[in-house]
Design a protein around this motif. Structure first.
Motif, PDB file in Angstrom:
ATOM      1  N   CYS A 269       0.836  -1.211   0.000  1.00  0.00           N
ATOM      2  CA  CYS A 269       0.000   0.000   0.000  1.00  0.00           C
ATOM      3  C   CYS A 269       0.865   1.253   0.000  1.00  0.00           C
ATOM      4  CB  CYS A 269      -0.899   0.028   1.233  1.00  0.00           C
ATOM      5  SG  CYS A 269      -2.206  -1.197   1.227  1.00  0.00           S
ATOM      6  N   GLY A 270       1.933   1.241   0.814  1.00  0.00           N
ATOM      7  CA  GLY A 270       2.810   2.406   0.879  1.00  0.00           C
ATOM      8  C   GLY A 270       3.491   2.693  -0.433  1.00  0.00           C
ATOM      9  N   PHE A 271       3.998   1.627  -1.087  1.00  0.00           N
ATOM     10  CA  PHE A 271       4.695   1.829  -2.364  1.00  0.00           C
ATOM     11  C   PHE A 271       3.723   2.295  -3.460  1.00  0.00           C
ATOM     12  CE2 PHE A 271       8.129  -0.901  -0.588  1.00  0.00           C
ATOM     13  CZ  PHE A 271       9.193  -0.047  -0.850  1.00  0.00           C
ATOM     14  N   VAL A 272       2.526   1.732  -3.465  1.00  0.00           N
ATOM     15  CA  VAL A 272       1.538   2.148  -4.479  1.00  0.00           C
ATOM     16  C   VAL A 272       1.134   3.597  -4.258  1.00  0.00           C
ATOM     17  CG1 VAL A 272      -0.771   1.729  -5.400  1.00  0.00           C
ATOM     18  CG2 VAL A 272       0.716  -0.204  -4.859  1.00  0.00           C
ATOM     19  N   THR A 273       1.011   3.987  -2.976  1.00  0.00           N
ATOM     20  CA  THR A 273       0.674   5.387  -2.667  1.00  0.00           C
ATOM     21  C   THR A 273       1.787   6.319  -3.120  1.00  0.00           C
ATOM     22  OG1 THR A 273      -0.630   4.699  -0.754  1.00  0.00           O
ATOM     23  CG2 THR A 273       0.073   7.001  -0.824  1.00  0.00           C
ATOM     24  N   LEU A 274       3.030   5.918  -2.891  1.00  0.00           N
ATOM     25  CA  LEU A 274       4.160   6.727  -3.359  1.00  0.00           C
ATOM     26  C   LEU A 274       4.149   6.854  -4.881  1.00  0.00           C
ATOM     27  CD1 LEU A 274       7.095   5.508  -1.058  1.00  0.00           C
ATOM     28  CD2 LEU A 274       6.022   7.767  -1.077  1.00  0.00           C
ATOM     29  N   ALA A 275       3.831   5.757  -5.561  1.00  0.00           N
ATOM     30  CA  ALA A 275       3.757   5.801  -7.028  1.00  0.00           C
ATOM     31  C   ALA A 275       2.671   6.757  -7.489  1.00  0.00           C
ATOM     32  CB  ALA A 275       3.501   4.397  -7.573  1.00  0.00           C
TER      33      ALA A 275
END
Length: 314
Positions: A269-275
């Motif tokens: 979730c964190g990486f997708v949000t950063l993307a």
């Protein structure tokens, strides 16, 4: 030498119809110079066009986009009338279309087939669907109201022709012309024209599926180029919805147990949000660059207008 009107006819194996198209063009616009650009025809298209009174030139890179790039580069005229060599567009509308350029300052005049006889004359249902799909897509994405996107019957002014960057190689060139004119707030006018299907024995060079996908790919590419903030914001929104979709089960379990039991999912979730955040800011940066490109284009348009005035005075 600046022609008053240049009739531009791109051709590939149109021996059956080219003589009539050239003759009709000379009758409809007696003051015009008719140019036929042969694109590696294996029949007698070039010879027949020359006998009918056209100036015949050649483009050896295959594809309609390549032909139009050569035409626009080589020919200087106050008004350009572009028409296919397959005799599907009657020349009765030519005078009205060129007058819109010469006397009403239109940058591009669209010969609108879809508001007249196209759907009844055209015998290829997927072409009908494709034209409607492309028209709807561009009008929605670019907030325009163009009646016919894929028509090969158009008139242009000098400044449009000399500032239009031809990137396409094939039949997607009409889509590129339309988006370029819409994005740069050029004066676009619409003339309803009749359309007739090709005569028996004349074969269309347009492949419904491969050329259709190339057109759709061109729309997406130009949408990304001309409206990057909207394009990347949509990607950011999709990524954020995906991140929220992954996060909701984790959050529900946390409320129930006060423990984070799905740490790998939370990391995703964190990486997708950063993307999603990166995509949004990429759109902002590219949008600023696009605005600068538009300013540069306006400068180039003014410079071309001055060149045009000088050519008219010679």
């Amino acid at each position: 030498m600046l022609d008053k009107i240049a009739v531009l006819i791109p051709c590939y194996n149109e021996a059956q119809t080219i003589e009539k198209v050239v003759t009709d063009a000379r009758h409809a616009l007696p003051e015009a110079v008719v140019y036929v650009y042969d694109n590696n025809s294996s029949d007698d298209t070039a010879e027949i066009a020359a006998k009918a009174g056209a100036i015949v030139k050649h483009e050896y890179q295959q594809g309609k986009g390549n032909v139009i790039r050569r035409m626009f580069r080589e020919i200087d005229a106050c008004c350009y009338l572009l028409i296919d060599g397959d005799d599907t567009y009657p020349l009765e509308h030519a005078r009205e279309m060129t007058d819109r350029v010469l006397h009403h300052q239109a940058d591009m005049v669209v010969g609108d087939r879809l508001s007249s006889t196209y759907f009844s004359e055209n015998k290829r249902p997927f072409h009908n669907f494709g034209n409607s799909l492309v028209r709807g897509s561009i009008n929605h994405l670019f907030h325009s109201d163009i009646k016919d996107i894929m028509t090969g019957y158009r008139a242009f002014g000098y400044c449009f022709v000399k500032t239009f960057p031809v990137l396409s190689q094939g039949f997607e060139i009409e889509t590129e012309m339309t988006i370029h004119a819409v994005y740069n707030h050029m004066q676009i006018e619409n003339v309803i024209v009749d359309y007739r299907d090709r005569p028996h024995g004349s074969v269309s060079k347009l492949n419904t599926y491969s050329d259709g996908f190339r057109v759709l790919r061109m729309i997406l590419r130009l949408f990304k180029t001309y409206k990057p903030l909207a394009f990347f914001s949509m990607i950011a929104a999709c990524l954020m919805l995906l991140a929220i979709g992954f996060f909701i089960p984790v959050f529900i379990r946390f409320l129930e147990t006060h423990l984070v039991l799905q740490i790998p999912t939370l990391v995703v979730c964190g990486f997708v949000t950063l993307a999603a955040i990166q995509s949004f800011f990429a759109g902002l940066i590219l949008s600023n660059m696009s605005e600068n490109n538009r300013r540069d284009f306006e400068y180039e348009l003014h410079r071309t207008e001055n060149i045009y005035k000088q050519l008219k005075e010679m």
